[in-house]
Design a protein around this motif. Structure first.
Motif, mmCIF file in Angstrom:
data_model
loop_
_atom_site.group_PDB
_atom_site.id
_atom_site.type_symbol
_atom_site.label_atom_id
_atom_site.label_comp_id
_atom_site.label_asym_id
_atom_site.label_seq_id
_atom_site.Cartn_x
_atom_site.Cartn_y
_atom_site.Cartn_z
ATOM 1 N N THR A 302 0.813 -1.220 0.000
ATOM 2 C CA THR A 302 0.000 0.000 0.000
ATOM 3 C C THR A 302 0.845 1.269 0.000
ATOM 4 O O THR A 302 0.596 2.179 -0.794
ATOM 5 N N ASP A 396 -5.766 -2.784 -6.700
ATOM 6 C CA ASP A 396 -5.295 -3.657 -5.634
ATOM 7 C C ASP A 396 -5.907 -5.041 -5.812
ATOM 8 O O ASP A 396 -7.038 -5.175 -6.255
ATOM 9 N N GLU A 397 -5.148 -6.062 -5.456
ATOM 10 C CA GLU A 397 -5.624 -7.442 -5.541
ATOM 11 C C GLU A 397 -6.192 -7.737 -6.926
ATOM 12 O O GLU A 397 -7.339 -8.101 -7.099
ATOM 13 N N GLY A 547 -6.648 -7.805 2.459
ATOM 14 C CA GLY A 547 -6.234 -6.444 2.768
ATOM 15 C C GLY A 547 -6.465 -5.815 4.131
ATOM 16 O O GLY A 547 -5.955 -4.742 4.378
HETATM 17 MG MG MG Z 1 -2.942 -4.955 0.532
#
Ligand code: MG
Ligand code: ADP
Length: 691
Positions: A302, A396-397, A547
């Motif tokens: 992050t 993200d992801e 997350g």
């Molecule tokens: Mg993460």
């Protein structure tokens, strides 16, 4: 050119059949040659090899001893042929009802002569002391098509109605007589060094192999070719991207970057520094960035992404930060708040549960350029979300999003830079197949002082007792369930059924629950109370899989751990051990299933995501992993990433070597290869544009 040769001119086709073939996407001679069998029947009279998996079929080759018709009581007519083979007699039955071609057989009856030999294909029905076969096809040795259908390894195709297998097989046979027009596309020195047969010979043998050996050689060649073309395409796409001019230049002003770094309260790890350097130099390049940041759970992706956003914002660009779930988006928003405290950066969060009024406000501010960074979920991909000057998208992801969503997002700005993040460790070969067009940074080292999560397989009671001990020390805990509701399978504990009991067991501590169906605002409230330490025990479904980041939560109990895949277990466990303290994960499972036990053992023994992914690939097969990764766009005709990893390794090596010497395939000897790539990827995937 075989790709220009219209199929209707192939011997035996004509306009009507061409129409039917078009349903199989066969339009040209090339299409039919590359329409590979789904399997093979071994119709050889003398079978030699057994190390190949053939589709079941029975054949008899023998001398006609007798034939006659029988009428059964159920008015079923059976035409019987008695054949004498080397060592027995076989009764061959042609059923009228079962076989619509009965008239054909009646014709055969006319031609049958006692004492001649015939070849019968069908299904054997063994009776005591008697061999019987239910006939599907019959061939006479002087039949002109005998060597297409009989006494050989015969291809079997997936077909559509309107064309029968025999007819199709013959069409392919006719097409194969033209296979010498198939151009070679692979350098001859590779063919030699990798032991690959020529393209035209592979085509011939994939349909009508001489024997199992030549079939295997044909498969190897065509598997190599398929992976080779894909790999080439990805690589070319990558180099073509480098010709795009994105018309913006960045300056590293550090006006935002330095105060951000000071806010962190920790030093970047070496691999974070390296990743940030990679990303900054990509962003400063004249062409767009498409970089994948891969790092195990907890490796600190992050803050790397935030650094990228800040460089863009320092240079007056807008960013969007896309997360797969609301909880995660919220979490990121909180992280931004914490680390950008006091910085002149305007950021907002937009999800599907953002109130309408707020949503409109955000949308108009994005369009006017009054928001610098927008964090959110799929809601960001919606059409109405427009930007004044979107320059960077962080996803993200990534494995939770499809390739298409990536493309939609790309269109919201001009030649935007993309940073894609994933913690799902996947085997290298699969990785290259899925992300072959991306540059990659790895976060290899974990933040300092992080201790690997200790993982144990315990009984439910032991796990809860241990958890209670930790609660007494002020540690927070997650209890994770595979399902939310009671199911008919009583052995599986569900969140809703167990919640009451847990609340009772952890009396004196604040125990709450969270799950996917809950209202967004409720989820947020619970997550922030948990983050603030007001909630001690959080009972959850796997909504917390990705997350979530609460450093003081250092115990996790996973109920019915056998229900989770290896990747999920690893992700879940990654939610703890995020601070400086030791963390413990307790797996509860009474399963006796062998594979489940292997998974649980693997996760107890290793905290290395890559090691686990290899194990996972071994246990499940790559195909299944891919299935869960939303990559419908990845379909192979003949290759299989799990089976053909060794071949793929060769391909990767060879492709790199070729492109090193001829980056755009402009050399004369690569002309055929270029044409092929254009035909396959140029139009269909719009990946490359070579001419
Ligand atoms: Mg993460
Ligand atoms: P992931 O890679 O799984 O997304 P996160 O970015 O959520 O990991 O980071 C995990 C935790 O580690 C966060 O609390 C983050 O603030 C912290 N962190 C990140 N980098 C460092 C570092 N260099 N040193 C110490 N803690 C760090």
């Amino acid at each position: 050119m075989i790709s220009q040769f219209n199929i209707k001119y192939l011997k035996g086709v004509g306009p009507k059949r061409a129409d039917i073939l078009s349903k199989l996407e066969i339009f040209t001679l090339k299409d039919i040659l590359f329409y590979f069998p789904r399997g093979y029947e071994d119709r050889r009279i003398f079978k030699k090899e057994s190390d190949f998996e053939f589709i079941d079929v029975d054949i008899v080759y023998g001398e006609v001893v007798d034939f006659f018709e029988v009428y059964t009581s159920t008015s079923l007519r059976i035409f019987k042929i008695i054949l004498k083979t080397l060592n027995s007699q076989v009764e061959c039955n042609v059923f009228k009802k079962a076989n619509r071609n009965y008239d054909v057989f009646l014709n055969i009856k006319k031609n049958l002569i006692k004492g001649t030999k015939i070849f019968v294909v069908g299904k054997a029905e063994d009776e005591f002391f008697k061999r019987k076969i239910s006939v599907e096809e019959i061939y006479f040795p002087d039949d002109p098509d005998f060597n297409i259908h009989a006494d050989r390894i015969v291809p079997v195709y997936s077909l559509t109605s309107g064309i029968n297998p025999k007819v199709f097989r013959k069409l392919v046979f006719n097409a194969c007589s033209q296979s010498e027009y198939v151009n070679e596309i692979i350098d001859s020195d590779i063919l030699v060094s990798r032991g690959l047969i020529s393209r035209s010979s592979a085509i011939k043998n994939i349909h009508f192999p001489q024997n199992v050996f030549s079939l295997k050689n044909a498969m190897k060649r065509l598997i190599y070719e398929e992976l080779f073309l894909m790999s080439m395409a990805w690589n070319l796409k990558k180099s073509q991207t480098k010709n795009i001019n994105k018309q913006r230049r960045y300056e590293i002003k550090k006006k935002l970057l330095t105060p951000f770094k000071n806010n962190l309260g920790f030093e970047f790890t070496d691999s974070q520094k390296k990743a940030i350097n990679d990303i900054f130099s990509d962003m400063r390049n004249p062409y767009p960035m498409t970089r994948l940041l891969q790092g195990d759970v907890g490796s600190g992706k992050t803050v790397v992404a935030i650094s990228a956003c800040l460089l863009a914002v320092e240079n007056s660009g807008q960013c969007c930060f896309l997360a797969p779930t609301e909880i995660l988006a919220e979490q990121h928003y909180m992280t931004f708040k914490k680390f950008l405290d006091g910085l002149p950066v305007r950021f907002e969060i937009l999800t599907s549960s953002t109130p309408k009024k707020k949503k409109h406000e955000i949308i108009s501010k994005l369009a006017s350029g009054d928001i610098d960074i927008i964090i959110g979920t799929h809601a960001l991909i919606e059409k109405e979300v427009r930007f004044k000057n979107l320059v960077l998208a962080v996803i993200d992801e990534q494995h939770k999003f499809g390739v298409r969503q990536r493309a939609t997002l790309r269109q919201k700005g001009e030649n935007i830079d993309m940073l894609i993040m994933t913690a799902t460790p996947i085997p290298r070969t699969l990785f290259l197949a899925l992300y072959g067009d991306l540059d990659v940074s790895f976060l290899k080292d974990m933040p300092k002082g992080r201790m690997p999560v200790k993982t144990f397989h315990l009984s439910r009671q032991q796990a809860l007792d241990k958890t209670l001990e930790f609660l007494k020390k002020g540690v927070q805990a997650y209890i994770v369930f595979p399902i939310i509701d009671e199911s008919d399978k009583l052995e599986i504990k569900s969140l809703l059924s167990e919640y009451g009991r847990l609340k009772e067991f952890f009396k004196g501590y604040n125990t709450q629950m969270i799950y996917g169906r809950m209202k967004g605002s409720e989820k947020q409230k619970i997550m922030s109370e948990f983050a603030e330490g007001k909630i001690h025990v959080l009972c959850a479904t796997s909504v917390i899989e990705v997350g979530i980041d609460v450093p003081n939560a250092n115990v996790m109990v996973i109920e019915n751990a056998e229900r989770f895949g290896l990747a999920s277990l690893h992700q879940l466990r990654g939610r703890i051990g995020r601070g400086k303290d030791e963390a413990y994960c307790f797996l509860v499972s009474e399963s006796k299933d062998h594979q489940a036990m292997e998974r649980i053992n693997a996760i107890c023994q290793s905290t290395n995501g890559f090691e686990l992914s290899e194990k996972d690939a071994y246990l499940r097969g790559i195909g299944e992993i891919m299935g869960t990764m939303q990559h419908g766009d990845m379909e192979f005709k003949i290759a299989s990433l799990s089976r053909d990893r060794e071949i793929f390794e060769m391909v990767i090596e060879d492709v790199n070597k070729i492109l090193k010497e001829d980056p755009y395939l402009t050399k004369k000897e690569h002309l055929a290869l270029r044409k092929e790539l254009n035909e396959i990827y140029g139009k269909k995937w719009n990946i490359i544009d070579l001419n």
